[in-house]
Design a protein around this motif. Sequence first.
Motif, short mmCIF file in Angstrom:
data_model
loop_
_atom_site.label_atom_id
_atom_site.label_comp_id
_atom_site.label_asym_id
_atom_site.label_seq_id
_atom_site.Cartn_x
_atom_site.Cartn_y
_atom_site.Cartn_z
N UNK A 14 0.82 -1.07 -0.02
CA UNK A 14 -0.07 -0.16 0.01
C UNK A 14 0.64 1.32 0.01
N UNK A 15 2.03 1.17 0.62
CA UNK A 15 2.94 2.31 0.59
C UNK A 15 3.63 2.61 -0.36
N UNK A 16 3.95 1.63 -1.18
CA UNK A 16 4.73 1.63 -2.45
C UNK A 16 3.62 2.20 -3.63
N UNK A 17 2.59 1.68 -3.59
CA UNK A 17 1.59 2.32 -4.58
C UNK A 17 1.14 3.52 -4.33
N UNK A 18 0.82 4.17 -3.29
CA UNK A 18 0.84 5.62 -2.63
C UNK A 18 2.14 6.33 -3.09
N UNK A 19 3.25 5.85 -2.82
CA UNK A 19 4.55 6.60 -3.11
C UNK A 19 4.51 6.73 -4.73
N UNK A 20 4.41 5.73 -5.54
CA UNK A 20 4.40 5.99 -7.02
C UNK A 20 3.49 7.08 -7.51
N UNK A 21 2.31 6.68 -6.88
CA UNK A 21 1.33 7.60 -7.30
C UNK A 21 1.72 9.16 -6.78
#
Length: 242
Positions: A14-21
Amino acid sequence: MRIFAIGDIHGGLRALIQLLNKMEVKDEDTLIFMGDYVDGWSESAQVVQFLMELSQKINCIFIKGNHDVWCEEWLRTGEVNPTWYMHGGKETMESYEHFSNEDKKKHLEFFETMKLYYLDDENRLFLHAGFTSMHGVEKEVFSNTFYYDRTLWEMALSMDNGIKTDSVIYPNRLKHYNEIYIGHTPTINYKSYLPMNAVNVWNIDTGAAFFGKLSGMNIETKEVFQSDDLPSLYPNESGRNR
């Protein structure tokens, strides 16, 4: 083209997807991941799967971390390292519950292709932890130093930033590279929730395995992007905060 260094993920999809966004990643960007994709939060296998698919769309460079070495060995042999089990391995094994043997084989191949270090055209070095040879990474004797060593970061922190590179007391191992990017040692250990810089070393691990955030840094501009803190993204879990 932008180049980002991304810190230790530790199963926090969840953190990875949020960061990439937040980074608004584009097809022409390059993402350099500093290692430790697994062990901590509940989605380690899912992180690996996501990264494998992401690398089909965008240029990604994957550095191998010590937790990745443990997971790779388990995927290869089925043997459980007791130290690994206590430091996030249990959660990683559970995350693979619904993955087929064929999926696990592909993940093993992914781990096997990860780099121990990466040196770019601008003489910037990327590796998970550190190295000890005064002659540089190519002369390092033991490969596990690349994903276990903390002395590089400890040395950089202890140095006077005013020391010139031509000084007789300037460490030889720092002279080989314009910049060095690492993960492995969380900056929250030093009460910093942001990436830290000491001489020419940048530490991008901001404690996502624990109570920190996942960070990505544009290595040209030094602009930092961060996810929310991981406990808020996984409110029913403890990560490695045991």
